[in-house]
Scaffold this motif. Structure first.
Motif, PDB file in Angstrom:
ATOM      1  N   ARG A 163      33.162   1.199  35.271  1.00 52.13           N
ATOM      2  CA  ARG A 163      31.988   0.387  35.604  1.00 52.13           C
ATOM      3  C   ARG A 163      31.102   0.173  34.376  1.00 52.13           C
ATOM      4  NH1 ARG A 163      32.676   3.492  40.156  1.00 52.13           N
ATOM      5  NH2 ARG A 163      31.110   5.041  39.578  1.00 52.13           N
ATOM      6  N   ARG A 164      31.041   1.161  33.499  1.00 51.12           N
ATOM      7  CA  ARG A 164      30.250   0.980  32.282  1.00 51.12           C
ATOM      8  C   ARG A 164      30.904  -0.053  31.365  1.00 51.12           C
ATOM      9  NH1 ARG A 164      27.128   6.271  30.153  1.00 51.12           N
ATOM     10  NH2 ARG A 164      26.024   4.560  29.144  1.00 51.12           N
ATOM     11  N   LEU A 165      32.229  -0.073  31.341  1.00 48.75           N
ATOM     12  CA  LEU A 165      32.917  -1.110  30.586  1.00 48.75           C
ATOM     13  C   LEU A 165      32.647  -2.489  31.193  1.00 48.75           C
ATOM     14  CD1 LEU A 165      36.357   0.644  29.975  1.00 48.75           C
ATOM     15  CD2 LEU A 165      34.673   0.081  28.214  1.00 48.75           C
ATOM     16  N   ALA A 166      32.697  -2.570  32.518  1.00 48.35           N
ATOM     17  CA  ALA A 166      32.425  -3.846  33.190  1.00 48.35           C
ATOM     18  C   ALA A 166      31.004  -4.312  32.933  1.00 48.35           C
ATOM     19  CB  ALA A 166      32.685  -3.710  34.685  1.00 48.35           C
ATOM     20  N   ALA A 167      30.071  -3.370  32.869  1.00 52.19           N
ATOM     21  CA  ALA A 167      28.681  -3.730  32.578  1.00 52.19           C
ATOM     22  C   ALA A 167      28.540  -4.313  31.183  1.00 52.19           C
ATOM     23  CB  ALA A 167      27.777  -2.508  32.738  1.00 52.19           C
ATOM     24  N   MET A 224      23.448  14.720  39.492  1.00 51.58           N
ATOM     25  CA  MET A 224      24.801  15.222  39.656  1.00 51.58           C
ATOM     26  C   MET A 224      25.059  16.333  38.649  1.00 51.58           C
ATOM     27  SD  MET A 224      27.241  12.381  37.904  1.00 51.58           S
ATOM     28  CE  MET A 224      28.576  13.564  38.020  1.00 51.58           C
ATOM     29  N   ALA A 225      26.129  17.145  38.899  1.00 52.51           N
ATOM     30  CA  ALA A 225      26.435  18.266  38.019  1.00 52.51           C
ATOM     31  C   ALA A 225      26.789  17.769  36.619  1.00 52.51           C
ATOM     32  CB  ALA A 225      27.591  19.069  38.611  1.00 52.51           C
ATOM     33  N   PHE A 226      26.511  18.629  35.608  1.00 53.23           N
ATOM     34  CA  PHE A 226      26.818  18.272  34.229  1.00 53.23           C
ATOM     35  C   PHE A 226      28.312  18.045  34.083  1.00 53.23           C
ATOM     36  CE2 PHE A 226      27.935  19.620  29.861  1.00 53.23           C
ATOM     37  CZ  PHE A 226      27.291  18.606  29.189  1.00 53.23           C
ATOM     38  N   ASN A 227      28.687  16.928  33.496  1.00 54.95           N
ATOM     39  CA  ASN A 227      30.086  16.578  33.330  1.00 54.95           C
ATOM     40  C   ASN A 227      30.370  16.359  31.853  1.00 54.95           C
ATOM     41  OD1 ASN A 227      32.429  14.579  33.103  1.00 54.95           O
ATOM     42  ND2 ASN A 227      32.524  15.093  35.269  1.00 54.95           N
ATOM     43  N   HIS A 228      31.318  17.119  31.315  1.00 49.74           N
ATOM     44  CA  HIS A 228      31.613  17.043  29.890  1.00 49.74           C
ATOM     45  C   HIS A 228      32.130  15.665  29.484  1.00 49.74           C
ATOM     46  CE1 HIS A 228      32.142  21.411  30.899  1.00 49.74           C
ATOM     47  NE2 HIS A 228      31.267  21.493  29.913  1.00 49.74           N
ATOM     48  N   ASN A 229      32.880  15.007  30.356  1.00 47.81           N
ATOM     49  CA  ASN A 229      33.413  13.697  30.016  1.00 47.81           C
ATOM     50  C   ASN A 229      32.325  12.632  29.974  1.00 47.81           C
ATOM     51  OD1 ASN A 229      36.068  14.803  30.027  1.00 47.81           O
ATOM     52  ND2 ASN A 229      36.126  14.572  32.238  1.00 47.81           N
ATOM     53  N   HIS A 230      31.429  12.656  30.950  1.00 51.28           N
ATOM     54  CA  HIS A 230      30.349  11.669  30.993  1.00 51.28           C
ATOM     55  C   HIS A 230      29.469  11.773  29.753  1.00 51.28           C
ATOM     56  CE1 HIS A 230      30.661  11.829  35.684  1.00 51.28           C
ATOM     57  NE2 HIS A 230      31.753  11.353  35.108  1.00 51.28           N
ATOM     58  N   ARG A 231      29.356  12.958  29.206  1.00 55.17           N
ATOM     59  CA  ARG A 231      28.535  13.176  28.011  1.00 55.17           C
ATOM     60  C   ARG A 231      28.975  12.269  26.859  1.00 55.17           C
ATOM     61  NH1 ARG A 231      27.368  13.429  23.540  1.00 55.17           N
ATOM     62  NH2 ARG A 231      26.473  15.079  22.241  1.00 55.17           N
ATOM     63  N   TYR A 232      30.257  11.911  26.839  1.00 58.66           N
ATOM     64  CA  TYR A 232      30.788  11.143  25.719  1.00 58.66           C
ATOM     65  C   TYR A 232      30.933   9.650  26.014  1.00 58.66           C
ATOM     66  CZ  TYR A 232      31.583  15.528  23.344  1.00 58.66           C
ATOM     67  OH  TYR A 232      31.384  16.741  22.727  1.00 58.66           O
ATOM     68  N   HIS A 233      30.481   9.194  27.168  1.00 59.43           N
ATOM     69  CA  HIS A 233      30.592   7.769  27.476  1.00 59.43           C
ATOM     70  C   HIS A 233      29.956   6.878  26.405  1.00 59.43           C
ATOM     71  CE1 HIS A 233      31.479   8.060  32.095  1.00 59.43           C
ATOM     72  NE2 HIS A 233      32.388   8.657  31.344  1.00 59.43           N
ATOM     73  N   PRO A 234      28.719   7.151  25.961  1.00 65.84           N
ATOM     74  CA  PRO A 234      28.130   6.278  24.933  1.00 65.84           C
ATOM     75  C   PRO A 234      28.978   6.210  23.661  1.00 65.84           C
ATOM     76  CG  PRO A 234      26.433   7.630  25.944  1.00 65.84           C
ATOM     77  CD  PRO A 234      27.744   8.168  26.434  1.00 65.84           C
ATOM     78  N   ARG A 235      29.535   7.336  23.265  1.00 62.28           N
ATOM     79  CA  ARG A 235      30.360   7.352  22.057  1.00 62.28           C
ATOM     80  C   ARG A 235      31.605   6.498  22.241  1.00 62.28           C
ATOM     81  NH1 ARG A 235      31.384  12.689  18.496  1.00 62.28           N
ATOM     82  NH2 ARG A 235      32.667  11.776  16.839  1.00 62.28           N
ATOM     83  N   LEU A 236      32.219   6.577  23.400  1.00 64.68           N
ATOM     84  CA  LEU A 236      33.415   5.793  23.665  1.00 64.68           C
ATOM     85  C   LEU A 236      33.098   4.307  23.740  1.00 64.68           C
ATOM     86  CD1 LEU A 236      34.952   8.164  26.335  1.00 64.68           C
ATOM     87  CD2 LEU A 236      35.877   7.748  24.064  1.00 64.68           C
ATOM     88  N   LEU A 237      31.978   3.974  24.355  1.00 59.81           N
ATOM     89  CA  LEU A 237      31.580   2.567  24.426  1.00 59.81           C
ATOM     90  C   LEU A 237      31.371   1.984  23.028  1.00 59.81           C
ATOM     91  CD1 LEU A 237      29.092   2.717  27.433  1.00 59.81           C
ATOM     92  CD2 LEU A 237      31.326   1.589  27.407  1.00 59.81           C
ATOM     93  N   GLY A 238      30.944   2.825  22.100  1.00 57.71           N
ATOM     94  CA  GLY A 238      30.756   2.365  20.731  1.00 57.71           C
ATOM     95  C   GLY A 238      32.051   2.027  20.019  1.00 57.71           C
ATOM     96  N   LEU A 239      33.193   2.403  20.597  1.00 62.87           N
ATOM     97  CA  LEU A 239      34.496   2.106  19.996  1.00 62.87           C
ATOM     98  C   LEU A 239      35.096   0.802  20.505  1.00 62.87           C
ATOM     99  CD1 LEU A 239      36.091   5.683  20.220  1.00 62.87           C
ATOM    100  CD2 LEU A 239      35.128   4.581  18.189  1.00 62.87           C
ATOM    101  N   VAL A 240      34.468   0.179  21.489  1.00 58.42           N
ATOM    102  CA  VAL A 240      35.002  -1.063  22.057  1.00 58.42           C
ATOM    103  C   VAL A 240      34.862  -2.194  21.031  1.00 58.42           C
ATOM    104  CG1 VAL A 240      34.809  -2.753  23.908  1.00 58.42           C
ATOM    105  CG2 VAL A 240      34.399  -0.330  24.396  1.00 58.42           C
TER     106      VAL A 240
END
Length: 213
Positions: free
Chosen positions: A36-40, A1-17
């Motif tokens: 879905r990543r949060l649900a995972a 899929m096309a490069f998405n600036h928001n998806h790039r930061y998913h790992p960083r955000l998950l680290g704040l949970v």
């Protein structure tokens, strides 16, 4: 899929949970990718979006488990949120679609010790903000080139509908001022790819040291 600036930061955000979080609210969920990543990770997620097409996509893609994603077609400004309910609340490129005062409602919905994480878009205010903005240009070209090559090799792009876009962004200085008023103790940091990260942790109740007579 096309490069998405928001998806790039998913790992960083998950680290704040927070480790103890069991429920999450994803505001402006779009296609539901981050929900879905949060649900995972095991959280039960209320994925909210004002766009009906995005909610239908999120519903259709379902939940990966062990947590459950519940998609809701709601305007977060008008929605009634349960107080002290969520261990984690995320807003990915969605806060600038609503009045900033909405963070007060999100703060009230956080459980004590819960975290609000906003990945947002804003215009630079300080020299440091501008420096991050300038660095983003070559990084963006490289990232898009790499992803375009991957698309060509894999024969296609993301077929899902895209979320609506709002290109009117506040200034970082204004965001910092309002965040200090409405989310005391929060931090805002400028990030590459024209993003900022606002993080707020709701204080735990103070222990009651009073004793009966």
């Amino acid at each position: 899929m096309a490069f998405n600036h928001n998806h790039r930061y998913h790992p960083r955000l998950l680290g704040l949970v927070p480790p103890e979080a069991v429920r999450a609210l994803d505001v402006g969920c779009g296609q539901g990718r981050f929900a879905r990543r949060l649900a995972a990770r095991g959280l039960d997620v209320d994925a909210v979006d004002v766009d009906g097409d995005m909610v239908r996509v999120t519903e259709a893609l379902g939940s990966p488990g062990p947590g459950k994603v519940t998609a809701r077609h709601q305007d977060i400004v008008a929605a009634e949120l349960e107080a002290n309910a969520y261990g984690f609340i995320s807003c990915l490129a969605s806060l600038h679609h609503v009045p900033f005062e909405t963070v007060g409602k999100l703060r009230a919905a956080l459980a004590p010790g819960g975290v609000l994480a906003v990945l947002g878009l804003a215009r630079p205010s300080t020299p440091a903000d501008w420096a991050v903005e300038v660095v983003s240009i070559p990084l963006n070209l490289v990232a898009r080139g790499v992803v375009a090559a991957g698309e060509w090799l894999n024969g296609g792009t993301d077929p899902l509908p895209a979320a609506p876009v709002n290109m009117e962004f506040p200034r970082m200085g204004e965001l910092r001022r309002r965040a200090a008023e409405l989310l005391p103790g929060s931090t805002i940091r400028a990030l590459p790819f024209w993003r900022y990260l606002l993080t707020y942790r709701k204080p735990l109740p103070r222990p009651d040291h009073t004793t009966g007579g």
